[in-house]
Design an enzyme around this catalytic site. Structure first.
Site, PDB file in Angstrom:
ATOM      1  N   LEU A  74      20.158  23.189  22.052  1.00  0.00           N
ATOM      2  CA  LEU A  74      19.731  24.472  21.541  1.00  0.00           C
ATOM      3  C   LEU A  74      18.561  24.983  22.308  1.00  0.00           C
ATOM      4  O   LEU A  74      17.502  25.289  21.895  1.00  0.00           O
ATOM      5  CB  LEU A  74      19.077  24.147  20.165  1.00  0.00           C
ATOM      6  CG  LEU A  74      19.996  23.905  19.152  1.00  0.00           C
ATOM      7  CD1 LEU A  74      19.215  23.505  17.849  1.00  0.00           C
ATOM      8  CD2 LEU A  74      20.923  24.815  18.763  1.00  0.00           C
ATOM      9  N   ASP A 113      36.324  32.721  35.748  1.00  0.00           N
ATOM     10  CA  ASP A 113      36.913  33.085  36.879  1.00  0.00           C
ATOM     11  C   ASP A 113      35.995  33.421  38.279  1.00  0.00           C
ATOM     12  O   ASP A 113      36.187  33.575  39.278  1.00  0.00           O
ATOM     13  CB  ASP A 113      37.539  34.606  36.735  1.00  0.00           C
ATOM     14  CG  ASP A 113      36.507  35.618  36.302  1.00  0.00           C
ATOM     15  OD1 ASP A 113      35.377  35.297  36.123  1.00  0.00           O
ATOM     16  OD2 ASP A 113      37.075  36.748  35.988  1.00  0.00           O
ATOM     17  N   SER A 121      27.598  26.638  40.807  1.00  0.00           N
ATOM     18  CA  SER A 121      27.216  25.490  40.006  1.00  0.00           C
ATOM     19  C   SER A 121      28.626  25.101  39.092  1.00  0.00           C
ATOM     20  O   SER A 121      28.709  23.921  38.830  1.00  0.00           O
ATOM     21  CB  SER A 121      26.087  25.427  38.921  1.00  0.00           C
ATOM     22  OG  SER A 121      26.169  26.360  37.996  1.00  0.00           O
ATOM     23  N   LYS A 122      29.173  26.219  38.732  1.00  0.00           N
ATOM     24  CA  LYS A 122      30.411  25.911  37.762  1.00  0.00           C
ATOM     25  C   LYS A 122      31.801  25.441  38.841  1.00  0.00           C
ATOM     26  O   LYS A 122      32.415  24.478  38.431  1.00  0.00           O
ATOM     27  CB  LYS A 122      31.062  27.429  37.089  1.00  0.00           C
ATOM     28  CG  LYS A 122      30.152  27.879  36.074  1.00  0.00           C
ATOM     29  CD  LYS A 122      29.892  26.882  34.930  1.00  0.00           C
ATOM     30  CE  LYS A 122      31.201  26.940  34.177  1.00  0.00           C
ATOM     31  NZ  LYS A 122      31.183  26.082  32.768  1.00  0.00           N
TER      32      LYS A 122
END
Ligand code: NAD
Ligand code: DAU
Length: 339
Positions: free
Chosen positions: A38, A129, A158-159
């Site tokens: 949260l 993407d 980071s992804k």
């Protein structure tokens, strides 16, 4: 027969929230756990209609908290994990990259380690993407699953790092995994820091809409319900270890998106304000979804039908977004924009 247990991380956010509702309604035979910290982007009011369901549970936790995550996995022995939890906004990653590495990279590693301890059937990592970097404006070029990873923003880096960890846990430890890489989502409960909900909410309040640069950057838009059905399919039918791109061929310039919203709401294009460009602004994203289509997926929304549904949803659910833009959001907006 024992019920299957599905852990959804980030299920209080935009896409994870829509996915939790989709799964709770579609699979009464599953027990669905929504784990979320949260942060500013998470909110539970969206789940009022399902919070009493027997097959839904909420757990407030931080995916980077190894001790808490390990004891939860040990106790519940999940069958599936669908991992959405992340810092997701590119602009915030430019002003504060550290939390993106913390949550997106280290948080993913904690979940992978915890999944490795139990006999999990599938770890589905929800990626983007943006890990492929950018395309030029040649409309015949697309991102495929074989496009090299070449992220340009701290967010996409980071992804991409988390994608590589997921891949490595498959190769090294035989962890059953899939990675999905979707294009830009839009739809109900989209946080109003992102282009489409930001435009809708500001146009409804007769406020200027900030368009970065010349507005000619292109994004490939997919309605969030179509992303949910894609993840459901990959979770159940995806071949072990495979990456699937998700997109529906809805390429538009940012200016086209903003003008569509303004005209649907019957307002003036004078609300558009061109502002300083995003640093490292990716020119164009466009997905080739052939591999996922071969698995049996097809989107149900075009941009025309999807944006009409979305605008109507924002008109019908003003309470939800008005409460959000009156809190931490105002400080963020003032720091991010000078309009
Ligand atoms: P969001 O920002 O709306 O939601 C993220 C959620 O993660 C929030 O509920 C937040 O509270 C939670 N969270 C953040 N840090 C956490 C932590 N440390 N521990 C537990 N929970 C935490 O994001 P979104 O737009 O719904 O994106 C969800 C996922 O989908 C992300 O992984 C993103 O990279 C990916 N994705 C997004 C898009 C898009 O267009 N929005 C497209 C492709 C992929
Ligand atoms: O492609 C998938 C990605 O899409 C996801 O991985 C990200 O989590 C998600 O946030 C989204 O990233 P974008 O950067 O493409 O989305 P955003 O809505 O921030 O911006 C869309 C386009 O609009 C982009 O070219 C920047 C531009 N823009 C954005 C904002 C917030 C503006 O022109 N003005 C704005 O105020």
């Amino acid at each position: 027969m024992e019920k299957k247990k599905l852990l959804v991380t980030g299920g209080a956010g935009f896409i994870g929230g829509n996915f939790v509702q989709y799964m709770v309604n579609k699979y009464p035979q599953y027990i669905i756990y929504n784990l979320d910290l949260l942060t500013y982007a998470g909110d539970l009011t969206k789940h009022r209609e399902i919070e009493q369901n027997d097959n839904y549970h909420f757990v407030k936790a931080d995916i980077t908290d190894r001790e808490v995550i390990f004891s939860l996995f040990e106790k519940e022995k999940f069958d599936y994990v669908v991992h959405f939890a992340a810092e997701s906004h590119v602009d915030r990653s430019i002003t504060d990259p550290g939390i993106f590495v913390q949550t997106n990279v280290l948080g993913t590693q904690v979940l992978l380690d915890a999944s490795k301890q139990i006999n999990i059937s599938k770890f589905l990592h929800v990626s983007t993407d943006e890990v492929y970097g950018e395309l030029d404006f040649d409309p015949t070029t697309f991102f495929t699953e074989d496009t090299p990873i070449m992220p340009n923003s701290p967010y996409s880096a980071s992804k991409a790092s988390s994608d590589l960890l997921v891949r490595a846990y498959h190769e090294t430890f035989n962890l059953p995994i899939n990675i999905t890489r979707c294009s830009n989502n839009y739809g109900p409960y989209h946080f109003p820091e992102k282009l489409i909900p930001l435009t809708i909410s500001r146009v409804l309040n007769e406020q200027k809409v900030p368009v970065y640069g010349d507005g000619k950057n292109i994004r490939d838009w997919l309605h969030v319900y179509d992303h949910c059905s894609a993840i459901d399919l990959v979770l159940h039918e995806g071949l072990d270890g495979e990456v699937y791109n998700v997109g529906g061929h809805n390429e538009l310039t940012n200016l086209e998106v903003v003008k569509t919203i303004i005209s649907t709401l019957g307002k003036s294009e004078e609300l558009i304000e061109f502002v300083v460009d995003r640093l490292g602004h990716d020119k164009r994203y466009a997905i080739d979804p052939t591999k996922l289509e071969q698995l049996g997926w097809n989107p149900t929304y075009t941009f025309k039908t999807g944006i009409a549904q979305t605008i109507q949803w924002y008109l019908d659910n003003k309470d939800w977004w008005e409460q959000i833009i009156s809190e931490e959001y105002q400080n963020y907006f003032e720091k991010q924009y000078t309009i």
